[in-house]
Design an enzyme around this catalytic site. Structure first.
Site, mmCIF file in Angstrom:
data_model
loop_
_atom_site.group_PDB
_atom_site.id
_atom_site.type_symbol
_atom_site.label_atom_id
_atom_site.label_comp_id
_atom_site.label_asym_id
_atom_site.label_seq_id
_atom_site.Cartn_x
_atom_site.Cartn_y
_atom_site.Cartn_z
ATOM 1 N N LYS A 1 4.744 1.996 13.071
ATOM 2 C CA LYS A 1 3.597 1.765 12.654
ATOM 3 C C LYS A 1 3.887 0.492 12.776
ATOM 4 C CE LYS A 1 2.017 5.689 9.335
ATOM 5 N NZ LYS A 1 2.134 6.160 7.963
ATOM 6 N N GLN B 1 2.782 4.754 2.843
ATOM 7 C CA GLN B 1 3.799 5.543 2.969
ATOM 8 C C GLN B 1 3.584 6.177 1.450
ATOM 9 O OE1 GLN B 1 4.015 6.031 6.605
ATOM 10 N NE2 GLN B 1 4.908 8.145 5.570
ATOM 11 N N ASP C 1 -5.680 4.107 5.745
ATOM 12 C CA ASP C 1 -5.279 5.642 5.312
ATOM 13 C C ASP C 1 -6.304 6.949 5.023
ATOM 14 O OD1 ASP C 1 -2.764 6.332 6.913
ATOM 15 O OD2 ASP C 1 -1.597 6.274 4.666
#
Ligand code: NDP
Length: 293
Positions: free
Chosen positions: A54, A98, A121
């Site tokens: 990412k 994450q 997200d």
């Protein structure tokens, strides 16, 4: 019939290029560069790889990434405090925690702490709630489900009025994909591990999305002729010809399904590359919203 192969790598590259151009324009007009904070707890190898990928892709489009690597045993309060600091930081537009987090941490409480306007997200319960409600829209769409929708749209698949079947109901893939398809006016059936006759459902699907994590479980005889098949699954299959001893395959048996489907995504090279592309797009969107404030 042999299906049209939906090239996720190429569609993701186009999106990445669009984001890059928009970031350059933002820098030129506003002297502002979007920033994504990544929060990695512990040293889970898969999570470490995902975060590194990412950050690399952020760099490619000119998005600044700010990495926070935290010890495995970090207390809940310290993690929430960091998220609070990132919420307050005007240089941070998106916050990516994450997942999965180590077992002692309360994942939902951490996601709840993220500022809604920085939830790139799309996992904040309020964003998911808005996704579920008629007439409401989330600030951010979760990245993999967003990628699935873009693949369908870019491939010219008619969603409105179609019969769509989603295999899997997880919070991060199956459920949001089903809600997005329903918002786009498909008639949606969600199947899961307790569904009695999976094939009876899949054979009715004009659009079939597989997100179950079961290697090559969907075979050609389960696919309606001409259907659009989107394979989200990522599974390992033994392959002695590969250096690492395996190759990646999806939840769909590509070889048999491609003979029946009208369009199909491969694995790898289908949904996979889209997830990070949509994260970049969401981060750009967050920066645009902060400039509009
Ligand atoms: P989860 O394990 O969280 O969910 C799996 C879902 O599939 C559950 O709803 C489960 O049902 C259902 N299921 C499991 N077995 C069967 C079965 N035999 N028949 C019907 N339904 C079944 O997985 P995720 O949603 O996180 O991921 C799904 C797949 O997508 C995985 O292969 C994962 O690696 C991949 N993935 C790919 C991404 C990408 O970027 N391409 C991103 C995220 C995930 P129940 O609810 O009843 O348990």
């Amino acid at each position: 019939m042999t299906a049209k192969i939906i090239d996720g790598t190429s569609i993701a590259a186009d999106i990445q290029e669009e984001v890059k151009i928009a970031v350059e324009a933002m820098q030129a007009t506003h002297n502002y560069v979007p920033g994504l904070a990544t929060v990695l707890v512990g040293e889970n190898p898969a999570s470490t790889t995902y975060v590194r990928m990412k950050q690399k892709r952020c760099a490619e489009v000119g998005i600044r990434s700010i990495g926070h690597n935290l010890p495995e045993d970090i207390p809940q309060e310290d993690l929430e405090e960091l998220v609070g600091d990132l919420n307050a930081d005007p240089e941070v537009n998106g916050i990516l925690v994450q997942l999965p987090l180590p077992g002692h941490l309360d994942e939902e409480a951490v996601l709840n702490t993220i500022d809604l306007g920085k939830d790139v997200d799309g996992f904040h319960p309020v964003n998911i709630g808005r996704l579920a409600m008629k007439g409401r829209n989330p600030l951010f769409i979760p990245c993999t489900p967003y990628g699935v929708m873009v693949l369908l749209e870019k491939s010219g698949v008619e969603i409105s009025g179609s019969e769509a079947v989603v295999l899997g109901r997880s919070n991060i893939v199956g459920l949001p994909v089903a809600m997005l398809l329903q918002k786009a006016n498909a008639t949606v059936t969600i199947c899961h591990s307790r569904t009695k006759d999976l094939a009876a459902h899949t054979r009715e699907a004009d659009i079939l999305v597989a997100a179950i994590g079961r290697r090559e479980m969907v075979t050609g005889d389960m696919v309606k002729p001409g259907a659009a098949v989107i394979d989200v699954g990522i599974n390992q299959k033994e392959d002695p010809t590969k250096k690492r001893g395996y190759r990646l395959v999806g939840d769909v048996d590509f070889e048999s399904a491609k003979e029946v489907a009208g369009a199909i995504t491969p694995v790898p090279g289908g949904v996979g590359p889209m997830t990070i592309a949509m994260l970049l797009k969401n981060t750009l969107h967050a920066a645009e919203m902060s400039l509009a404030d």
